[in-house]
Design a protein around this motif. Sequence first.
Motif, PDB file in Angstrom:
ATOM      1  N   GLU A 232      64.222  -6.881  29.149  1.00 22.25           N
ATOM      2  CA  GLU A 232      65.133  -7.833  29.769  1.00 22.25           C
ATOM      3  C   GLU A 232      64.418  -9.073  30.278  1.00 22.25           C
ATOM      4  OE1 GLU A 232      64.205  -4.523  32.769  1.00 22.25           O
ATOM      5  OE2 GLU A 232      64.710  -4.712  30.635  1.00 22.25           O
ATOM      6  N   ALA A 233      63.085  -9.024  30.348  1.00 18.47           N
ATOM      7  CA  ALA A 233      62.318 -10.184  30.792  1.00 18.47           C
ATOM      8  C   ALA A 233      61.817 -11.022  29.619  1.00 18.47           C
ATOM      9  CB  ALA A 233      61.137  -9.744  31.656  1.00 18.47           C
ATOM     10  N   GLY A 234      62.281 -10.696  28.410  1.00 17.41           N
ATOM     11  CA  GLY A 234      61.936 -11.524  27.258  1.00 17.41           C
ATOM     12  C   GLY A 234      60.653 -11.139  26.554  1.00 17.41           C
ATOM     13  N   GLY A 235      60.360  -9.834  26.459  1.00 22.47           N
ATOM     14  CA  GLY A 235      59.165  -9.394  25.758  1.00 22.47           C
ATOM     15  C   GLY A 235      59.182  -9.812  24.298  1.00 22.47           C
ATOM     16  N   ARG A 236      57.982  -9.936  23.722  1.00 23.21           N
ATOM     17  CA  ARG A 236      57.903 -10.443  22.348  1.00 23.21           C
ATOM     18  C   ARG A 236      56.756  -9.788  21.592  1.00 23.21           C
ATOM     19  NH1 ARG A 236      57.113 -16.506  22.467  1.00 23.21           N
ATOM     20  NH2 ARG A 236      59.380 -16.560  22.657  1.00 23.21           N
ATOM     21  N   VAL A 237      57.041  -9.435  20.328  1.00 25.54           N
ATOM     22  CA  VAL A 237      56.013  -8.998  19.383  1.00 25.54           C
ATOM     23  C   VAL A 237      55.661 -10.187  18.510  1.00 25.54           C
ATOM     24  CG1 VAL A 237      55.503  -7.511  17.408  1.00 25.54           C
ATOM     25  CG2 VAL A 237      56.773  -6.594  19.364  1.00 25.54           C
ATOM     26  N   LEU A 238      54.377 -10.447  18.365  1.00 25.11           N
ATOM     27  CA  LEU A 238      53.866 -11.524  17.517  1.00 25.11           C
ATOM     28  C   LEU A 238      53.208 -10.899  16.304  1.00 25.11           C
ATOM     29  CD1 LEU A 238      52.979 -14.561  17.099  1.00 25.11           C
ATOM     30  CD2 LEU A 238      50.929 -13.975  18.419  1.00 25.11           C
ATOM     31  N   VAL A 239      53.545 -11.394  15.107  1.00 22.36           N
ATOM     32  CA  VAL A 239      52.930 -10.874  13.895  1.00 22.36           C
ATOM     33  C   VAL A 239      52.427 -12.042  13.062  1.00 22.36           C
ATOM     34  CG1 VAL A 239      55.189 -10.724  12.732  1.00 22.36           C
ATOM     35  CG2 VAL A 239      53.241  -9.428  11.836  1.00 22.36           C
ATOM     36  N   GLY A 240      51.176 -11.941  12.632  1.00 26.50           N
ATOM     37  CA  GLY A 240      50.587 -12.958  11.775  1.00 26.50           C
ATOM     38  C   GLY A 240      50.753 -12.571  10.317  1.00 26.50           C
ATOM     39  N   ILE A 241      51.225 -13.503   9.505  1.00 22.63           N
ATOM     40  CA  ILE A 241      51.522 -13.224   8.102  1.00 22.63           C
ATOM     41  C   ILE A 241      50.813 -14.224   7.204  1.00 22.63           C
ATOM     42  CG2 ILE A 241      53.342 -13.153   6.349  1.00 22.63           C
ATOM     43  CD1 ILE A 241      53.446 -10.834   8.229  1.00 22.63           C
ATOM     44  N   ASP A 242      50.156 -13.711   6.161  1.00 20.80           N
ATOM     45  CA  ASP A 242      49.580 -14.566   5.122  1.00 20.80           C
ATOM     46  C   ASP A 242      50.573 -14.600   3.966  1.00 20.80           C
ATOM     47  OD1 ASP A 242      48.171 -15.923   3.235  1.00 20.80           O
ATOM     48  OD2 ASP A 242      46.469 -14.548   3.165  1.00 20.80           O
ATOM     49  N   VAL A 243      51.337 -15.672   3.849  1.00 21.05           N
ATOM     50  CA  VAL A 243      52.401 -15.746   2.841  1.00 21.05           C
ATOM     51  C   VAL A 243      51.851 -15.914   1.438  1.00 21.05           C
ATOM     52  CG1 VAL A 243      54.026 -16.695   4.509  1.00 21.05           C
ATOM     53  CG2 VAL A 243      52.703 -18.254   3.064  1.00 21.05           C
ATOM     54  N   LEU A 244      50.567 -16.241   1.301  1.00 22.66           N
ATOM     55  CA  LEU A 244      49.977 -16.423  -0.025  1.00 22.66           C
ATOM     56  C   LEU A 244      49.383 -15.132  -0.570  1.00 22.66           C
ATOM     57  CD1 LEU A 244      48.234 -19.891   0.439  1.00 22.66           C
ATOM     58  CD2 LEU A 244      50.553 -19.366  -0.345  1.00 22.66           C
ATOM     59  N   ALA A 245      49.512 -14.036   0.175  1.00 16.40           N
ATOM     60  CA  ALA A 245      49.014 -12.735  -0.285  1.00 16.40           C
ATOM     61  C   ALA A 245      50.190 -11.768  -0.360  1.00 16.40           C
ATOM     62  CB  ALA A 245      47.929 -12.212   0.655  1.00 16.40           C
ATOM     63  N   PRO A 246      51.016 -11.877  -1.400  1.00 17.26           N
ATOM     64  CA  PRO A 246      52.265 -11.090  -1.459  1.00 17.26           C
ATOM     65  C   PRO A 246      52.059  -9.595  -1.572  1.00 17.26           C
ATOM     66  CG  PRO A 246      51.856 -12.221  -3.546  1.00 17.26           C
ATOM     67  CD  PRO A 246      50.851 -12.757  -2.565  1.00 17.26           C
ATOM     68  N   THR A 247      50.840  -9.141  -1.905  1.00 18.37           N
ATOM     69  CA  THR A 247      50.617  -7.700  -1.991  1.00 18.37           C
ATOM     70  C   THR A 247      50.426  -7.086  -0.614  1.00 18.37           C
ATOM     71  OG1 THR A 247      48.229  -8.039  -2.277  1.00 18.37           O
ATOM     72  CG2 THR A 247      49.567  -7.867  -4.275  1.00 18.37           C
ATOM     73  N   THR A 248      50.270  -7.904   0.408  1.00 17.90           N
ATOM     74  CA  THR A 248      50.106  -7.387   1.757  1.00 17.90           C
ATOM     75  C   THR A 248      51.296  -7.802   2.605  1.00 17.90           C
ATOM     76  OG1 THR A 248      48.937  -9.359   2.552  1.00 17.90           O
ATOM     77  CG2 THR A 248      47.605  -7.649   1.541  1.00 17.90           C
ATOM     78  N   GLY A 249      51.436  -7.159   3.737  1.00 21.04           N
ATOM     79  CA  GLY A 249      52.450  -7.578   4.692  1.00 21.04           C
ATOM     80  C   GLY A 249      53.564  -6.585   4.908  1.00 21.04           C
ATOM     81  N   THR A 250      53.875  -5.738   3.912  1.00 23.93           N
ATOM     82  CA  THR A 250      54.993  -4.800   4.064  1.00 23.93           C
ATOM     83  C   THR A 250      54.741  -3.827   5.204  1.00 23.93           C
ATOM     84  OG1 THR A 250      55.511  -4.942   1.714  1.00 23.93           O
ATOM     85  CG2 THR A 250      56.398  -3.064   2.909  1.00 23.93           C
ATOM     86  N   GLU A 251      53.556  -3.206   5.237  1.00 28.40           N
ATOM     87  CA  GLU A 251      53.241  -2.253   6.297  1.00 28.40           C
ATOM     88  C   GLU A 251      53.204  -2.940   7.657  1.00 28.40           C
ATOM     89  OE1 GLU A 251      51.411  -2.769   3.598  1.00 28.40           O
ATOM     90  OE2 GLU A 251      50.817  -0.901   2.618  1.00 28.40           O
ATOM     91  N   VAL A 252      52.637  -4.145   7.668  1.00 26.66           N
ATOM     92  CA  VAL A 252      52.498  -4.881   8.925  1.00 26.66           C
ATOM     93  C   VAL A 252      53.868  -5.294   9.450  1.00 26.66           C
ATOM     94  CG1 VAL A 252      51.535  -6.948  10.006  1.00 26.66           C
ATOM     95  CG2 VAL A 252      50.195  -5.692   8.322  1.00 26.66           C
ATOM     96  N   LEU A 253      54.696  -5.880   8.592  1.00 23.50           N
ATOM     97  CA  LEU A 253      56.022  -6.304   9.024  1.00 23.50           C
ATOM     98  C   LEU A 253      56.881  -5.105   9.437  1.00 23.50           C
ATOM     99  CD1 LEU A 253      56.910  -9.140   6.506  1.00 23.50           C
ATOM    100  CD2 LEU A 253      56.741  -9.329   8.985  1.00 23.50           C
ATOM    101  N   GLY A 254      56.791  -4.016   8.682  1.00 21.90           N
ATOM    102  CA  GLY A 254      57.560  -2.833   9.037  1.00 21.90           C
ATOM    103  C   GLY A 254      57.194  -2.320  10.415  1.00 21.90           C
ATOM    104  N   PHE A 255      55.898  -2.241  10.695  1.00 23.17           N
ATOM    105  CA  PHE A 255      55.464  -1.763  12.009  1.00 23.17           C
ATOM    106  C   PHE A 255      55.900  -2.734  13.098  1.00 23.17           C
ATOM    107  CE2 PHE A 255      52.767  -1.201  15.640  1.00 23.17           C
ATOM    108  CZ  PHE A 255      52.575   0.161  15.721  1.00 23.17           C
ATOM    109  N   ALA A 256      55.738  -4.051  12.868  1.00 30.23           N
ATOM    110  CA  ALA A 256      56.083  -5.040  13.886  1.00 30.23           C
ATOM    111  C   ALA A 256      57.561  -4.984  14.232  1.00 30.23           C
ATOM    112  CB  ALA A 256      55.700  -6.436  13.399  1.00 30.23           C
ATOM    113  N   PHE A 257      58.424  -4.887  13.222  1.00 29.65           N
ATOM    114  CA  PHE A 257      59.859  -4.827  13.487  1.00 29.65           C
ATOM    115  C   PHE A 257      60.246  -3.524  14.181  1.00 29.65           C
ATOM    116  CE2 PHE A 257      60.431  -8.529  10.842  1.00 29.65           C
ATOM    117  CZ  PHE A 257      61.636  -9.071  11.280  1.00 29.65           C
ATOM    118  N   GLU A 258      59.649  -2.429  13.766  1.00 32.75           N
ATOM    119  CA  GLU A 258      59.963  -1.152  14.406  1.00 32.75           C
ATOM    120  C   GLU A 258      59.504  -1.151  15.859  1.00 32.75           C
ATOM    121  OE1 GLU A 258      58.114   1.641  11.856  1.00 32.75           O
ATOM    122  OE2 GLU A 258      59.517   1.284  10.196  1.00 32.75           O
ATOM    123  N   GLU A 259      58.354  -1.731  16.126  1.00 30.03           N
ATOM    124  CA  GLU A 259      57.851  -1.784  17.499  1.00 30.03           C
ATOM    125  C   GLU A 259      58.739  -2.676  18.359  1.00 30.03           C
ATOM    126  OE1 GLU A 259      54.882  -0.315  20.178  1.00 30.03           O
ATOM    127  OE2 GLU A 259      55.543   0.243  18.156  1.00 30.03           O
TER     128      GLU A 259
END
Length: 300
Positions: A154-181
């Motif tokens: 309720e105080a506006g907590g935030r998850v920050l995730v860094g993404i390399d958009v030029l490396a399409p083979t990576t990011g799925t695991e990272v984004l999945g964890f970040a959104f779930e968290e």
Amino acid sequence: MTATVTRPVVVGVDDLEHSARAVTAGAREARLRGAPLWLAHAYHWLPPVVAGVTPGGDTPEGAVRDAATALLSRAVARTHAEFPDLEIHDYAMSGHPGPALADLAEDAALLVIGGRGRGGFAGMLLGSAALSTVAHARCPVLVVRGEREARPAEAGGRVLVGIDVLAPTTGTEVLGFAFEEAALHGYGLRAVHAWEDPGSFYPVAVGHHPRETLDEMDAERRRRLDSLIAPWRRKHPDTIVETQVVTGPPSKKLVESSRTADLLVIGGLHYTGSTGIRLGGLGHTLLHYAHCPVVVVPEG
């Protein structure tokens, strides 16, 4: 019907003073997941040099083991007092902290470690035991660093995730964890892609791209970032999501962004058959200098 086993949250306990924040963070993560909490301490001792002396209760190894067990008992009691509904187990293990914790947490939902060791440094740099643990881990590792306590949703907590958009083979695991968290905590999520003009590394005569070219490059990165985020937005419609493309050194920009975040999620390569996570220069910089806790998610 086979019962579903909830994967534990494992916390590496150094001593009660330096591990208090890590234990509290691990307990909160376990409570959110409905998971058991495992408190673990790895000890190592020098074997006796006298021939014929074997390990036992009256030996140096036995004394160190007893001290480790007593330490964990105090940690369990303190944690039970604050989180009475948690299922808590303790593990005293003989071995170096990095490999021992990684082996125990191989199938864990999360391995939690402190960001400051007992070396006496109160600054930002990560301790050697923490780095070793990340290097050996096969599950996501939460490194509890930074001085500010996490904010409630309720105080506006935030998850920050860094993404390399030029490396399409990576990011799925990272984004999945970040959104779930973010969903577990009720936090918002900010996905950041930082990049530099490649021409800025060269002399002015052959260097910077024209403004129009840079604008096109920036727009293309924004499209790619939005495309990567889109399926996760649909999967987590209740999570408030912000995307941001910034120009500048990625390490500097992400460290700056971590000042207003409650958790930073990054990826580390984990190759099939390898024994841990490989971090690049960016990952090492963020682990040493981020202003908030960092989760390293194995990917690849």
